[in-house]
Motif scaffolding. Structure first.
Motif, PDB file in Angstrom:
ATOM      1  N   SER A  88      47.543  10.038  11.472  1.00 14.73           N
ATOM      2  CA  SER A  88      47.824  11.471  11.576  1.00 14.73           C
ATOM      3  C   SER A  88      46.635  12.215  12.155  1.00 14.73           C
ATOM      4  O   SER A  88      45.505  12.064  11.682  1.00 14.73           O
ATOM      5  CB  SER A  88      48.167  12.046  10.198  1.00 14.73           C
ATOM      6  OG  SER A  88      49.365  11.491   9.732  1.00 14.73           O
ATOM      7  N   LEU A  89      46.923  13.032  13.138  1.00 17.15           N
ATOM      8  CA  LEU A  89      45.871  13.789  13.807  1.00 17.15           C
ATOM      9  C   LEU A  89      45.768  15.191  13.233  1.00 17.15           C
ATOM     10  O   LEU A  89      46.777  15.830  12.928  1.00 17.15           O
ATOM     11  CB  LEU A  89      46.162  13.862  15.304  1.00 17.15           C
ATOM     12  CG  LEU A  89      46.215  12.520  16.023  1.00 17.15           C
ATOM     13  CD1 LEU A  89      46.622  12.711  17.475  1.00 17.15           C
ATOM     14  CD2 LEU A  89      44.886  11.794  15.916  1.00 17.15           C
ATOM     15  N   GLU A  90      44.536  15.644  13.095  1.00 17.89           N
ATOM     16  CA  GLU A  90      44.241  17.011  12.674  1.00 17.89           C
ATOM     17  C   GLU A  90      44.016  17.850  13.928  1.00 17.89           C
ATOM     18  O   GLU A  90      43.619  17.310  14.970  1.00 17.89           O
ATOM     19  CB  GLU A  90      42.990  17.035  11.794  1.00 17.89           C
ATOM     20  CG  GLU A  90      43.083  16.186  10.537  1.00 17.89           C
ATOM     21  CD  GLU A  90      44.186  16.635   9.599  1.00 17.89           C
ATOM     22  OE1 GLU A  90      44.421  17.855   9.509  1.00 17.89           O
ATOM     23  OE2 GLU A  90      44.818  15.760   8.979  1.00 17.89           O
ATOM     24  N   PRO A  91      44.215  19.168  13.851  1.00 16.06           N
ATOM     25  CA  PRO A  91      43.992  20.010  15.034  1.00 16.06           C
ATOM     26  C   PRO A  91      42.586  19.864  15.627  1.00 16.06           C
ATOM     27  O   PRO A  91      42.419  19.951  16.840  1.00 16.06           O
ATOM     28  CB  PRO A  91      44.232  21.429  14.506  1.00 16.06           C
ATOM     29  CG  PRO A  91      45.140  21.249  13.338  1.00 16.06           C
ATOM     30  CD  PRO A  91      44.753  19.923  12.720  1.00 16.06           C
ATOM     31  N   GLY A  92      41.594  19.631  14.794  1.00 15.04           N
ATOM     32  CA  GLY A  92      40.220  19.525  15.281  1.00 15.04           C
ATOM     33  C   GLY A  92      39.812  18.154  15.790  1.00 15.04           C
ATOM     34  O   GLY A  92      38.690  17.979  16.276  1.00 15.04           O
ATOM     35  N   ASP A  93      40.698  17.157  15.697  1.00 13.70           N
ATOM     36  CA  ASP A  93      40.366  15.821  16.181  1.00 13.70           C
ATOM     37  C   ASP A  93      40.216  15.833  17.705  1.00 13.70           C
ATOM     38  O   ASP A  93      41.040  16.413  18.416  1.00 13.70           O
ATOM     39  CB  ASP A  93      41.451  14.811  15.795  1.00 13.70           C
ATOM     40  CG  ASP A  93      41.422  14.429  14.334  1.00 13.70           C
ATOM     41  OD1 ASP A  93      40.361  14.570  13.690  1.00 13.70           O
ATOM     42  OD2 ASP A  93      42.478  13.985  13.811  1.00 13.70           O
ATOM     43  N   THR A  94      39.159  15.195  18.177  1.00 16.44           N
ATOM     44  CA  THR A  94      38.921  15.039  19.613  1.00 16.44           C
ATOM     45  C   THR A  94      38.608  13.583  19.898  1.00 16.44           C
ATOM     46  O   THR A  94      38.200  12.839  18.996  1.00 16.44           O
ATOM     47  CB  THR A  94      37.732  15.890  20.100  1.00 16.44           C
ATOM     48  OG1 THR A  94      36.532  15.405  19.466  1.00 16.44           O
ATOM     49  CG2 THR A  94      37.919  17.376  19.789  1.00 16.44           C
ATOM     50  N   LEU A  95      38.780  13.187  21.148  1.00 16.01           N
ATOM     51  CA  LEU A  95      38.433  11.817  21.528  1.00 16.01           C
ATOM     52  C   LEU A  95      36.948  11.558  21.324  1.00 16.01           C
ATOM     53  O   LEU A  95      36.564  10.513  20.804  1.00 16.01           O
ATOM     54  CB  LEU A  95      38.822  11.551  22.983  1.00 16.01           C
ATOM     55  CG  LEU A  95      40.296  11.295  23.238  1.00 16.01           C
ATOM     56  CD1 LEU A  95      40.562  11.202  24.727  1.00 16.01           C
ATOM     57  CD2 LEU A  95      40.758  10.036  22.530  1.00 16.01           C
ATOM     58  N   ALA A  96      36.120  12.510  21.727  1.00 14.65           N
ATOM     59  CA  ALA A  96      34.680  12.324  21.570  1.00 14.65           C
ATOM     60  C   ALA A  96      34.315  12.162  20.098  1.00 14.65           C
ATOM     61  O   ALA A  96      33.526  11.276  19.737  1.00 14.65           O
ATOM     62  CB  ALA A  96      33.922  13.500  22.180  1.00 14.65           C
ATOM     63  N   GLY A  97      34.890  12.998  19.249  1.00 14.12           N
ATOM     64  CA  GLY A  97      34.602  12.907  17.823  1.00 14.12           C
ATOM     65  C   GLY A  97      35.092  11.611  17.213  1.00 14.12           C
ATOM     66  O   GLY A  97      34.397  10.986  16.405  1.00 14.12           O
ATOM     67  N   LEU A  98      36.298  11.192  17.596  1.00 14.71           N
ATOM     68  CA  LEU A  98      36.835   9.943  17.057  1.00 14.71           C
ATOM     69  C   LEU A  98      36.109   8.717  17.611  1.00 14.71           C
ATOM     70  O   LEU A  98      35.923   7.731  16.896  1.00 14.71           O
ATOM     71  CB  LEU A  98      38.337   9.854  17.309  1.00 14.71           C
ATOM     72  CG  LEU A  98      39.175  10.821  16.475  1.00 14.71           C
ATOM     73  CD1 LEU A  98      40.629  10.788  16.917  1.00 14.71           C
ATOM     74  CD2 LEU A  98      39.059  10.514  14.992  1.00 14.71           C
ATOM     75  N   ALA A  99      35.687   8.773  18.869  1.00 19.37           N
ATOM     76  CA  ALA A  99      34.900   7.661  19.426  1.00 19.37           C
ATOM     77  C   ALA A  99      33.583   7.527  18.671  1.00 19.37           C
ATOM     78  O   ALA A  99      33.155   6.412  18.346  1.00 19.37           O
ATOM     79  CB  ALA A  99      34.660   7.871  20.918  1.00 19.37           C
ATOM     80  N   HIS A 100      32.965   8.666  18.368  1.00 19.27           N
ATOM     81  CA  HIS A 100      31.720   8.643  17.590  1.00 19.27           C
ATOM     82  C   HIS A 100      31.983   8.119  16.179  1.00 19.27           C
ATOM     83  O   HIS A 100      31.221   7.297  15.657  1.00 19.27           O
ATOM     84  CB  HIS A 100      31.101  10.044  17.555  1.00 19.27           C
ATOM     85  CG  HIS A 100      29.801  10.102  16.829  1.00 19.27           C
ATOM     86  ND1 HIS A 100      28.648   9.502  17.301  1.00 19.27           N
ATOM     87  CD2 HIS A 100      29.482  10.677  15.652  1.00 19.27           C
ATOM     88  CE1 HIS A 100      27.673   9.708  16.426  1.00 19.27           C
ATOM     89  NE2 HIS A 100      28.149  10.420  15.422  1.00 19.27           N
ATOM     90  N   ALA A 101      33.069   8.582  15.561  1.00 15.54           N
ATOM     91  CA  ALA A 101      33.428   8.103  14.220  1.00 15.54           C
ATOM     92  C   ALA A 101      33.699   6.600  14.243  1.00 15.54           C
ATOM     93  O   ALA A 101      33.327   5.878  13.303  1.00 15.54           O
ATOM     94  CB  ALA A 101      34.646   8.866  13.694  1.00 15.54           C
ATOM     95  N   HIS A 102      34.335   6.119  15.295  1.00 15.59           N
ATOM     96  CA  HIS A 102      34.615   4.687  15.412  1.00 15.59           C
ATOM     97  C   HIS A 102      33.308   3.895  15.535  1.00 15.59           C
ATOM     98  O   HIS A 102      33.133   2.874  14.864  1.00 15.59           O
ATOM     99  CB  HIS A 102      35.534   4.415  16.612  1.00 15.59           C
ATOM    100  CG  HIS A 102      35.942   2.996  16.714  1.00 15.59           C
ATOM    101  ND1 HIS A 102      35.556   2.188  17.746  1.00 15.59           N
ATOM    102  CD2 HIS A 102      36.704   2.224  15.889  1.00 15.59           C
ATOM    103  CE1 HIS A 102      36.061   0.976  17.563  1.00 15.59           C
ATOM    104  NE2 HIS A 102      36.762   0.974  16.443  1.00 15.59           N
TER     105      HIS A 102
END
Length: 162
Positions: A88-102
């Motif tokens: 589930s995606l949140e409105p604030g999720d971004t590819l850059a943020g998720l790539a960093h989280a990964h």
């Protein structure tokens, strides 16, 4: 990071970790071919989106290694309680943020993995006792499957531009 071909004559641990690293990288790189809007596109009835696959990959790394083998709860690790929620995606999720989280999740998982032998075990509430060997093999399979999903979704999305 060792690629899987370089580990072709390595020991069992080296081969497992090389394939794990390869599928981690392929999934992340494939999804990052898109922009944020494209990566949120749902082309299938499930919650599966390119961005959702990357978010789920963070969950996979964290739930198996940081939580099951590292002893942290899901709440302490900041991940959802269910697999479905991990897509589930949140409105604030971004590819850059998720790539960093990964990348962070992979680094934390690798720290845990580095301290364990392949025969060490964790307890899964449904499947029972599982060895690190089994979990690594499971994660290689799961991430390869999701990298394939990402490849198909990204191909479909990028083909719309042509």
């Amino acid at each position: 990071m060792v690629n899987a071909l370089d580990a072709a004559t390595g020991d069992e641990r080296g081969v497992l970790l090389a394939f794990l690293d390869e599928h981690r990288r392929v999934l992340r790189e494939k999804v990052l071919e898109l922009d944020d809007e494209q990566a949120r596109r749902r082309l299938v009835p499930s919650l599966t989106t390119p961005m959702g696959l990357l978010k789920h990959a963070v969950f996979v790394e964290t739930v198996w290694f940081v939580c099951r083998f590292g002893g942290r709860t899901r709440a302490e690790a900041g991940i959802p309680e269910t697999v479905d929620e991990s897509f589930s995606l949140e409105p604030g999720d971004t590819l850059a943020g998720l790539a960093h989280a990964h990348e962070r999740a992979v680094a934390m998982a690798d720290q845990v993995i580095s301290r364990l032998d392949l025969d060490e075990t964790c307890i899964h509430p449904v499947m029972g006792q599982l060895s690190l060997r089994w979990v690594l093999t499971h994660c290689v399979r799961e991430l390869a499957q999701h990298a394939g999903h990402a490849d198909i979704l990204v191909e479909q999305i990028l083909a719309e531009r042509k």
